[in-house]
Design a protein around this motif. Structure first.
Motif, short mmCIF file in Angstrom:
data_model
loop_
_atom_site.label_atom_id
_atom_site.label_comp_id
_atom_site.label_asym_id
_atom_site.label_seq_id
_atom_site.Cartn_x
_atom_site.Cartn_y
_atom_site.Cartn_z
N MET A 10 0.85 -1.15 -0.14
CA MET A 10 0.18 -0.15 0.16
C MET A 10 1.02 1.18 0.14
O MET A 10 0.29 2.24 -0.26
N THR A 11 2.06 1.27 0.40
CA THR A 11 2.86 2.30 0.42
C THR A 11 3.93 2.35 -0.42
O THR A 11 4.94 3.22 -0.40
N ALA A 35 5.44 -0.67 -13.39
CA ALA A 35 5.26 -1.47 -12.21
C ALA A 35 4.35 -0.12 -11.59
O ALA A 35 3.65 -0.44 -10.68
N THR A 36 5.01 0.98 -11.78
CA THR A 36 4.40 2.21 -10.88
C THR A 36 2.96 2.10 -11.09
O THR A 36 2.02 2.29 -10.21
N ILE A 37 2.42 2.24 -12.47
CA ILE A 37 1.01 2.17 -12.49
C ILE A 37 0.33 1.10 -12.30
O ILE A 37 -0.82 1.53 -11.63
N LEU A 60 -4.37 -0.35 -5.95
CA LEU A 60 -4.43 0.32 -4.71
C LEU A 60 -5.85 1.08 -4.74
O LEU A 60 -6.72 1.18 -3.93
N VAL A 61 -5.84 1.61 -5.98
CA VAL A 61 -7.00 2.57 -6.20
C VAL A 61 -8.28 1.45 -6.33
O VAL A 61 -9.38 1.74 -5.63
N ALA A 62 -8.00 0.13 -7.10
CA ALA A 62 -9.01 -0.62 -6.92
C ALA A 62 -9.57 -1.18 -5.68
O ALA A 62 -10.67 -1.45 -5.12
#
Length: 431
Positions: free
Chosen positions: A379-380, A414-416, A422-424
């Motif tokens: 998450m971070t 990887a970042t996206i 996380l948004v999901a």
């Protein structure tokens, strides 16, 4: 990896112990990235639960994340090799304090919590081997780890730990012994299968958190920065040769680590999931995965794997966190800096041990705690990845040797991906 070998024989034992601790934190901590420390107890538990709860459906994460994980480590190494500074120092110089301190704070908190759950895993391992109170076994094992880090050089330490970590290869044996649907494995390893529910997405965050870990990037960068400092005046040709060697090491090391992760997940899916021993979100006896190979000694084999991987992971986790703090405070390299880092390492370890003891005393379920450590890490991770990829394109940071577009593309992927997952998760949780 470099060690301090010029200790004088007439120094006091206290001074000698301090110097050894300096080597752990300032040298070994950031540079030690191995199969065992990449797959620490948190990783073992997470991959086991992923296979037990969701079968072969998340194998693709370990396969498809491989190019991006390699790219992120290579970018970190290149930034450090060009600038002669680790990621923390570079982020401090090129980003606003708000973003920089957020990234460092995230890294420090995540590493400290990871240390706590790994210490808790050692207490669980000792309980599996001989019984007893997990709270006091956790406290004792954490203290032993701290004493070893302070008093023994890694070369001597690793001579014993390498035998403990061989237990992790028991998962390979399980995969060879049980009936594995290899066509399904091949399909799920390369074709993502998503489920739109909170449990699946949370597990995905955990697997990403333990596979694409910022610790790898910080560790790689600190090691390269140390090498550059010790080789001042190196010509660009020699630097390019050095990066070629690093590329080969990262490719092999990450490949081995991901192979172990795949085997753990496949073994868990072929035993616990297929045999319906692990309904989703239920407590799982993760030692049962090894029963086809070890029979009644499955718990002992798991215990050795947890002990070996935890002892290998704790020094680099604490050392890299201490390095991040030292760089954020702009401490100049030297003996005084090493002494401060040594005490920072002790402080971080003590915080981790105390947290582990509290968790054990409160009778928190150890396997779930290991799993949630990976969730917290996942998450971070996105903000740190964003800062790293942006840093790789700054001429002020890397000069004319900006990271190759392919490395940046894989790193952005990887970042996206981590951001999208996380948004999901938040969408499902608050929908």
């Amino acid at each position: 990896m470099r060690f301090r070998r010029n200790q004088r024989m007439n120094e006091s034992s206290t001074a000698g112990a301090a110097r050894r601790a300096h080597s752990w934190a300032a040298n070994i901590g950031p540079g030690l990235v191995t199969v065992a420390s990449d797959n620490d107890p948190s990783g073992i538990a997470t991959y086991t639960l992923a296979g037990a709860w969701y079968g072969f459906d998340q194998l693709w994460v370990c396969v498809l994340s491989y190019p991006s994980t390699v790219a992120l480590q290579l970018i970190a190494a290149r930034v450090a090799a060009i600038t002669g500074c680790g990621l923390t120092t570079n982020m401090r110089e090129h980003y606003a304090p708000l973003f920089f301190y957020f990234a460092v704070g995230r890294f420090l908190i995540a590493n400290t919590f990871n240390i706590a759950v790994d210490v808790l895993a050692m207490g669980l391992a000792l309980q599996l081997l001989g019984g007893g109170s997990i709270a006091w076994l956790t406290l004792a094992s954490g203290c032993v780890s701290l004493v070893l880090q302070w008093s023994i050089l890694y070369e001597r330490y690793a001579l014993f730990l390498k035998w403990l970590t061989l237990a992790m290869f028991g998962y390979f044996g399980v995969v060879l012994l049980v009936d594995v649907p290899w066509q399904t494995v091949a399909l799920r390893a390369f074709v993502p299968r998503m489920e739109w529910n909170e449990g699946y997405v949370t597990m995905l965050i955990a697997v990403l958190g333990t596979t694409v870990s910022p610790y790898l990037m910080f560790a790689q960068a600190e090691q390269e920065a140390q090498d550059v400092e010790e080789q001042k005046g190196t010509r660009s040709e020699a630097l390019n040769r050095k990066m070629s060697v690093v590329r080969g090491q990262v490719l092999l090391r990450t490949g081995l680590s991901n192979a172990v992760s795949l085997c753990v997940m496949i073994a868990a899916a072929a035993t616990l999931h297929v045999m319906r021993h692990a309904p989703v979100d239920q407590v799982v006896r993760i030692d049962r995965v090894l029963e086809p190979l070890a029979k009644g000694y499955a718990g002992h084999v798991l215990a050795l794997a947890l002990l070996g991987s935890a002892l290998r992971a704790l020094p680099p986790l604490a050392g890299s966190a201490a390095q991040a703090v030292a760089s954020s405070l702009h401490w100049e390299r030297g003996d005084r800096r090493d002494q401060r880092i040594a005490w920072l390492l002790v402080t971080i370890m003590v915080l981790g041990i105390a947290t582990a003891w509290i968790l054990a005393a409160c009778r928190v379920e150890p396997v779930r705690t290991l799993y949630w450590s990976a969730v917290v890490n996942g998450m971070t991770v996105t903000p740190v990845l964003v800062l790293l990829v942006l840093l790789s394109s700054k001429r002020k940071a890397v000069g004319d040797l900006a990271a190759h577009w392919m490395l940046r593309a894989l790193s952005w992927l990887a970042t996206i991906a981590t951001a999208a997952v996380l948004v999901a998760h938040f969408a499902l949780e608050f929908a």
